[in-house]
Design a protein around this motif. Structure first.
Motif, PDB file in Angstrom:
ATOM      1  N   GLU A 500      -5.859 -24.823  22.598  1.00 26.30           N
ATOM      2  CA  GLU A 500      -5.725 -23.499  23.211  1.00 26.30           C
ATOM      3  C   GLU A 500      -4.436 -22.823  22.757  1.00 26.30           C
ATOM      4  O   GLU A 500      -4.396 -21.619  22.518  1.00 26.30           O
ATOM      5  CB  GLU A 500      -5.757 -23.601  24.742  1.00 26.30           C
ATOM      6  N   VAL A 501      -3.365 -23.614  22.629  1.00 29.51           N
ATOM      7  CA  VAL A 501      -2.097 -23.061  22.131  1.00 29.51           C
ATOM      8  C   VAL A 501      -2.270 -22.614  20.679  1.00 29.51           C
ATOM      9  O   VAL A 501      -1.820 -21.534  20.282  1.00 29.51           O
ATOM     10  CB  VAL A 501      -0.954 -24.095  22.263  1.00 29.51           C
ATOM     11  N   VAL A 502      -2.945 -23.454  19.869  1.00 30.75           N
ATOM     12  CA  VAL A 502      -3.206 -23.089  18.460  1.00 30.75           C
ATOM     13  C   VAL A 502      -3.977 -21.766  18.409  1.00 30.75           C
ATOM     14  O   VAL A 502      -3.663 -20.871  17.608  1.00 30.75           O
ATOM     15  CB  VAL A 502      -3.986 -24.212  17.743  1.00 30.75           C
ATOM     16  N   VAL A 569     -10.728 -26.012  13.920  1.00 31.40           N
ATOM     17  CA  VAL A 569     -11.371 -25.006  13.058  1.00 31.40           C
ATOM     18  C   VAL A 569     -12.480 -24.282  13.830  1.00 31.40           C
ATOM     19  O   VAL A 569     -12.621 -23.058  13.747  1.00 31.40           O
ATOM     20  CB  VAL A 569     -11.924 -25.678  11.782  1.00 31.40           C
ATOM     21  N   GLY A 570     -13.257 -25.046  14.595  1.00 33.66           N
ATOM     22  CA  GLY A 570     -14.313 -24.436  15.410  1.00 33.66           C
ATOM     23  C   GLY A 570     -13.745 -23.509  16.477  1.00 33.66           C
ATOM     24  O   GLY A 570     -14.290 -22.425  16.733  1.00 33.66           O
ATOM     25  N   ARG A 571     -12.632 -23.921  17.090  1.00 30.32           N
ATOM     26  CA  ARG A 571     -12.009 -23.101  18.155  1.00 30.32           C
ATOM     27  C   ARG A 571     -11.541 -21.753  17.622  1.00 30.32           C
ATOM     28  O   ARG A 571     -11.478 -20.761  18.356  1.00 30.32           O
ATOM     29  CB  ARG A 571     -10.827 -23.882  18.768  1.00 30.32           C
ATOM     30  N   LEU A 572     -11.207 -21.676  16.331  1.00 34.00           N
ATOM     31  CA  LEU A 572     -10.670 -20.444  15.750  1.00 34.00           C
ATOM     32  C   LEU A 572     -11.760 -19.499  15.234  1.00 34.00           C
ATOM     33  O   LEU A 572     -11.456 -18.432  14.714  1.00 34.00           O
ATOM     34  CB  LEU A 572      -9.703 -20.785  14.603  1.00 34.00           C
ATOM     35  N   ALA A 573     -13.044 -19.888  15.400  1.00 32.17           N
ATOM     36  CA  ALA A 573     -14.132 -19.089  14.824  1.00 32.17           C
ATOM     37  C   ALA A 573     -14.131 -17.654  15.345  1.00 32.17           C
ATOM     38  O   ALA A 573     -14.450 -16.717  14.600  1.00 32.17           O
ATOM     39  CB  ALA A 573     -15.476 -19.757  15.133  1.00 32.17           C
ATOM     40  N   GLU A 574     -13.769 -17.473  16.615  1.00 31.95           N
ATOM     41  CA  GLU A 574     -13.839 -16.127  17.216  1.00 31.95           C
ATOM     42  C   GLU A 574     -12.902 -15.133  16.535  1.00 31.95           C
ATOM     43  O   GLU A 574     -13.084 -13.915  16.647  1.00 31.95           O
ATOM     44  CB  GLU A 574     -13.502 -16.192  18.711  1.00 31.95           C
ATOM     45  N   PHE A 575     -11.887 -15.627  15.806  1.00 33.23           N
ATOM     46  CA  PHE A 575     -10.907 -14.736  15.191  1.00 33.23           C
ATOM     47  C   PHE A 575     -11.342 -14.237  13.803  1.00 33.23           C
ATOM     48  O   PHE A 575     -10.551 -13.635  13.087  1.00 33.23           O
ATOM     49  CB  PHE A 575      -9.546 -15.432  15.098  1.00 33.23           C
TER      50      PHE A 575
END
Length: 1125
Positions: A500-502, A569-575
């Motif tokens: 979440e911090v990333v 990498v998956g968590r950052l997909a929304e960006f």
């Protein structure tokens, strides 16, 4: 005297017997009754005063003090004034003469009784109560006792119980506030005196942690005194407003003691005793003097406790969000002190004695008291969340340097919990930054540039902390098996918070985050993608030829890290989607291509069934990496959907088609019973996302996808788990039902897709549709029904929000199965597990496809259900609380809720039957029983009937009521409406707080939407009953959690006609209240000021409830025959 001595000996004997292990419960009850009878006698307190003065038996002393406490708190109104005066004189004298020899808990209880008397009588009848306390604080030999009394006074007088009326509570708070400046000055004096007496250093902290440490050696009595002073301050700060009374000198003194928590323990700090031993006696609790000599120094534990208490004081100040403008300087001073403490906590130093050794920051924090670190972390959280916005713009505070120290503090935490708490602080800071940049787009770059280096450093270190290659021993400590209340393991929680911090940094610094993360990911990917060369095949088995322990450990770490980084990498997909799609397209494409490559690689060489040297470790690692690569690719399904829309317009689909084709080639071979469960489900979820979110036109025609169709439709013994089977069926159904994006209706190929979907559903339901009627027993029948119905329910749910065409095709395919289900329902009414599954299916049908089903068939279904659920059948089902039968009734009521919410006249003919079922069949069964789940659904149904069908009861339109001036209302079905209101009112007399809250909100919604409280019927025969019930609930304190909600509802009911409320209801309500005399009723009515705004009305209700309870308490404590004037 002889009699009292005899009584004392008898009491001591009784108390000893009562607490003896051999005494029976029956004998204990006899003794208890005897003691209660003695305590209730007039004048028993005189005997207790003698017992207290002449006995050293702790049980006797505690009993005597309990008698005094009961007298003061429950019977004080009825005590004669001379006796009160005697008690006010005797008890303080007793305390002063014996406090040094009394056990601390006895002394504290005696102090509490004296403070209780002060709460009742100060200042009118006990004028020297507070001045005596302050005098004790100023007398060196009595200061500890004075501080105990002072803290209790703050606790008991500011937040008194209900033995005082509101006027007295307000008076006490005002009296204490007037004394606050004096009290704070005294406490400042105590702290300063102790500090100056024991320290040769200046009274302000040095400018930096390395510029000279104070060598404070604190005696135990001084330590105890400071502890009490800080405890007292912490409680005062919890309720006093920020004012000039909180002086810089007081603040400096508190921070002096806060520094104690930063000091390292050393083995040589305890002074030797007379026999040469070292001693580390703790501070006596609550200011007791203990047994240590006055000159004996305080040990490290006690110094740490002083630090914890000081931090508690500071935190009480920091949590005040309401900061006056003139307190900016005050905040800045706290900020500088904070900065100093943070420097001190994160410094590295070496001792210059013979045992020289250097402390790293982490080892330093490890040696500090854990409670102190928790308090300090809480302080930092408050500072960042509440006050950073006030301090950031002040040039005098070095914010970037502060973040540097916070960074050191965070990444040197000795525990995982401490580290995660610090990550929370960084999350708060990142949220603040994001909000600030969004509100200041013009100069966002300058704002970001100020913090860019710090954020990149944070990102790198957080990523480093989730990697086993650099932190294996620490990360292996985290439990990855036991699930917490949020259904995640300790490791999953740690990883989630880190990611979440990333993600928050990514939102602020996308390019830096991507360029930091991708190389780290690449490094682990290279190891994973190079495993194929180590696979050795012999016969039918394949083995990974990596056997050396060091190599296995290295591979384990690389695989664990790869799993974590794939999640990142998956968590950052929304960006990468939305407005930034084009700008960040190349980065996203590189990620997705890499993920497709990894998933294809994993599926081609089937690493999940390769034998390894350490199968218990490496096999789960290989499965995890494969599953996480599929999950990461699934996370980019929204990006792929946007890519799909773009290529539809550009006509160049090569790259997109290749990505989808490759990903499906990697996914579909994993849909097999031979594949481990975690990997199978990841593949199924990816297939669902491709079908539901991306929706490529060519998806269904891909050979890989056709293989899945064949598996499901031709091989009924595929042995997939039920969850996997449902997911695959959903994916296949959605491929045929959901419209393709960016294509006109004419190109959607609905006819062929419709026939294919009908074939798919027909195959899936074949066994179900052929079940014998009436049912012949076969062990497989139940499994067929449950599996088929859950699959069909899922298919319908997945298209519930889609276009009309999709729902039409779905219903056409399901029509025969729906008919079969309705025919089977009566046959299985006695089997609640089957009925539950059927009703779940019908509920989903009603929610998603009721228009497609048509009115006639819907009525047929409802009528079938109404006929089946007779009073007896309902009773059997409901009374098995928590059982499948109870759940069946809940589902049935939910279906009826959907029906009555349908707009228009379609299902209006069913309303009388539904209302009758609700009020005449279900309600009588649940009214006097618990049944919370069924009750909640029944009241929800009742509310929806009223809310959505208001004109079933009140015919008149708005226009006609305006034309008639509201003189009359056309009322229909009055008996049913009255019964419904009575049921709602009855629920407020029952203890279930959830039902109470739900039904209160229903009443308020009906009033907001339909002016329920204004209706003539409600005003004439219900309004006062509802207000009365709600006020009685407040009086009984049975639902105190809902106090605000209840008060607002009472206000809204009263607001219909305030004149009637004040002139009729209030006098009538007070006359009906037992336990009051006429004068008290008049006082209560007079104090309920006839205001018409909500805040004033709320205060009046609070005052009425509090004072009414107080009067009843007083009247109940008066001796029999007391004359009330």
């Amino acid at each position: 005297m002889a009699t009292e001595e005899t009584s004392l000996r008898a009491l001591e004997s009784l108390m000893t017997e009562f607490f003896h292990s051999c005494t029976t419960n029956e004998r204990k009850r006899e003794i208890e009754e005897l003691l209660n009878t003695f305590a209730s006698q007039a004048g028993s307190w005189r005997h207790c005063l003698y017992f207290l003065s002449n006995s050293r038996n702790e049980y006797v002393m505690m009993y005597s003090l309990t008698v005094f406490e009961n007298l003061v708190n429950k019977m004080w109104v009825g005590v004669a004034s001379e006796e009160k005066a005697e008690l006010r004189s005797c008890l303080p004298k007793l305390l002063l003469s014996q406090h040094a020899v009394l056990p601390f808990f006895i002394r504290n209880k005696l102090c509490k009784v004296i403070v209780d008397i002060g709460r009742q009588d100060w200042p009118m009848f006990y004028h020297d109560f507070f001045s005596n306390t302050l005098q004790l604080v100023q007398t060196p030999s009595m200061a500890s006792l004075g501080l105990v009394l002072l803290k209790m006074t703050s606790e008991e007088l500011v937040c008194p119980r209900e033995d005082l009326n509101v006027a007295r509570k307000d008076e006490l708070r005002k009296l204490l506030l007037d004394q606050v400046p004096t009290v704070l000055n005294l406490l400042t004096g105590i702290l300063e005196t102790v500090w100056e007496k024991h320290s040769g250093s200046a009274t302000t902290p040095p400018p930096s942690p390395t510029s000279g440490e104070s060598t404070l050696i604190l005696g135990s009595e001084s330590g105890a005194l400071c502890s009490l002073a800080l405890e007292c301050l912490a409680h005062l700060f919890s309720w006093i407003p920020l004012s000039s009374s909180i002086t810089p000198a007081l603040l400096a003194s508190i921070f002096h003691f806060a520094r104690f928590g930063c000091q390292l323990s050393t083995k040589t700090k305890s002074a030797p005793t007379s026999n040469g031993d070292t001693s580390t006696n703790p501070l006596p609790a609550n200011g007791g003097t203990g047994l240590s000599r006055a000159g004996q120094p305080v040990g490290q534990l006690e110094r740490a406790r002083l630090g914890v208490l000081a931090m508690s004081c500071i935190n009480e100040l920091m949590c005040k969000n309401c900061v006056p403008l003139d307190f900016e300087e005050f905040l800045l001073r706290i900020s500088h002190q904070t900065f100093y403490l943070l420097q001190k906590l994160t410094q590295t130093n070496s001792h210059s004695n013979s045992n020289t050794h250097t402390h790293t920051v982490k080892s330093r924090l490890q040696e500090l008291d854990e409670s102190y670190l928790e308090k300090f972390t809480d302080f930092l959280r408050l500072f960042v969340s509440v006050h950073l916005r006030r301090i950031e713009s002040n040039a005098q505070f070095p914010l970037v340097e502060f973040l540097g120290l916070l960074f050191k503090y965070t990444f040197n935490q000795p525990t995982h919990e401490g580290y995660l708490s610090c990550l929370d602080i960084w999350s708060i800071f990142l949220d603040y930054m994001t909000t600030k940049i969004r509100s200041r787009l013009a100069d966002s770059d300058s704002v970001l540039n100020r913090y860019k280096d710090a954020l990149v450093l944070l990102l790198r270190e957080v990523l480093n902390r989730i990697q086993f290659r650099s932190n294996q021993s620490q990360l292996e400590e985290l439990d990855d098996e036991t699930l917490d209340d949020d259904k995640q393991t300790e490791w999953q929680r740690y990883l989630r918070q880190s990611l979440e911090v990333v993600a928050k940094v990514m939102e602020l610094l996308p390019s830096q985050t991507f360029s930091t993360l991708f190389p780290v990911l690449q490094e682990d990917l290279d190891i994973y993608l190079g495993l194929q060369q180590f696979i050795v095949t012999s016969g039918s088995s394949r083995r990974l030829n990596i056997t050396a322990e060091a190599d296995c450990r290295k591979l384990h770490c690389a695989l664990r890290d790869l799993s974590s980084l794939l999640q990142a990498v998956g968590r950052l997909a929304e960006f990468f989607t939305g407005d930034v799609f084009t700008g960040r397209f190349s980065d996203a494409l590189a990620i997705v291509q890499r993920l497709v490559e990894v998933t294809c690689y994993g599926s081609q060489i089937s690493l999940y069934d390769v034998e390894t040297a350490v199968p218990s470790v490496l096999k789960p690692d290989l499965i995890d990496v494969h599953a996480e690569s599929l999950a990461a690719l699934q996370a980019y399904s929204h990006w792929l959907a946007q890519f799909c829309s773009e290529v539809q317009r550009q006509q160049d689909q090569t790259r997109f088609v290749n990505l989808i084709t490759s990903s499906m080639a990697a996914t579909t071979p994993l849909i097999s019973a031979k594949v481990p469960g975690k990997l199978l489900l990841s593949a199924c979820h990816l297939l669902v996302s491709m079908a539901t979110t991306v929706r490529p036109v060519f998806l269904v025609s891909l050979p890989a996808v056709q293989n899945v169709f064949n598996l499901i439709t031709e091989n009924h013994n595929h042995q997939l788990t039920h969850e996997a089977h449902v997911l695959v069926c959903r994916a296949l159904s959605n491929m045929l039902l959901l419209p393709w994006p960016c294509l006109p209706e004419s190109e959607q190929q609905w006819p062929s897709r419709s026939s294919n979907h009908a074939r798919l559903v027909s195959t899936l339901t074949q066994q179900y549709r052929l079940l014998p009627r009436p049912p012949a027993y076969h062990p497989n029948n139940k499994a067929v029904m449950q599996q088929t119905l859950s699959v069909l329910r899922d298919l319908v749910e997945s298209i519930s929000g889609e276009s009309t065409k999709s729902r039409q095709i779905c219903y056409q395919s399901l029509q025969e199965s729906v008919q079969v289900s309705l025919a089977l329902f009566p046959q299985y009414i006695q089997q609640p597990d089957i009925t539950d599954e059927m009703l779940s299916f019908f509920l989903t049908l009603f929610q998603a496809l009721r228009v497609q089903m048509g009115v006639a068939f819907t009525e047929q279904i409802i009528q079938t259900f109404l006929n089946m659920f007779t009073r007896d059948q309902l009773a059997i089902s409901i009374l098995q609380e928590g059982s499948a039968g109870s759940k069946v009734v809940q589902k049935f009521l939910k279906i009826l809720q959907v029906v009555v919410q349908e707009p228009g006249q379609t299902f209006k003919p069913l309303l009388p039957s539904i209302l009758s079922l609700c009020m005449e069949q279900v309600y009588p069964i649940v009214a006097e029983r618990s049944c919370p789940d069924v009750k909640a659904e029944m009241f929800e149904l009742l509310f929806q009937i009223l809310h959505q069908n208001w004109r079933f009861f009140f015919k008149s339109s708005v226009l006609s009521s305006v034309q008639r001036g509201g003189a009359s209302e056309q009322m229909e079905n009055e008996a049913q409406f009255t019964a419904a209101m009575q049921a709602l009112g009855q629920s407020f007399l029952q203890p279930d707080i959830h039902i109470f809250k739900q039904n209160l909100s229903y009443l308020e919604i009906l009033n907001t939407k339909h002016k329920l409280y204004h209706k003539k019927l409600f005003q004439s025969s219900m309004l006062f009953h509802f207000i009365n019930v709600l006020l009685q609930v407040l009086l009984h304190k049975s639902h105190d959690l809902l106090q605000d909600d209840i008060t607002v509802a009472v206000y809204n009911m009263a607001a219909v006609n305030f004149h009637n409320f004040y002139s009729s209801f209030l006098p009538e309500f007070l006359n009906g209240c037992e336990g009051l005399d006429p004068h008290q009723r008049a006082t209560l009515a007079r104090n309920f000021t006839p205001e018409r705004d909500l805040p004033s009305f709320t205060q009046s209700v609070y005052r009425l409830v509090n004072d009414l309870r107080y009067y009843r308490l007083c009247n109940g404590s008066l001796p029999p025959g007391t004359l009330k004037l």
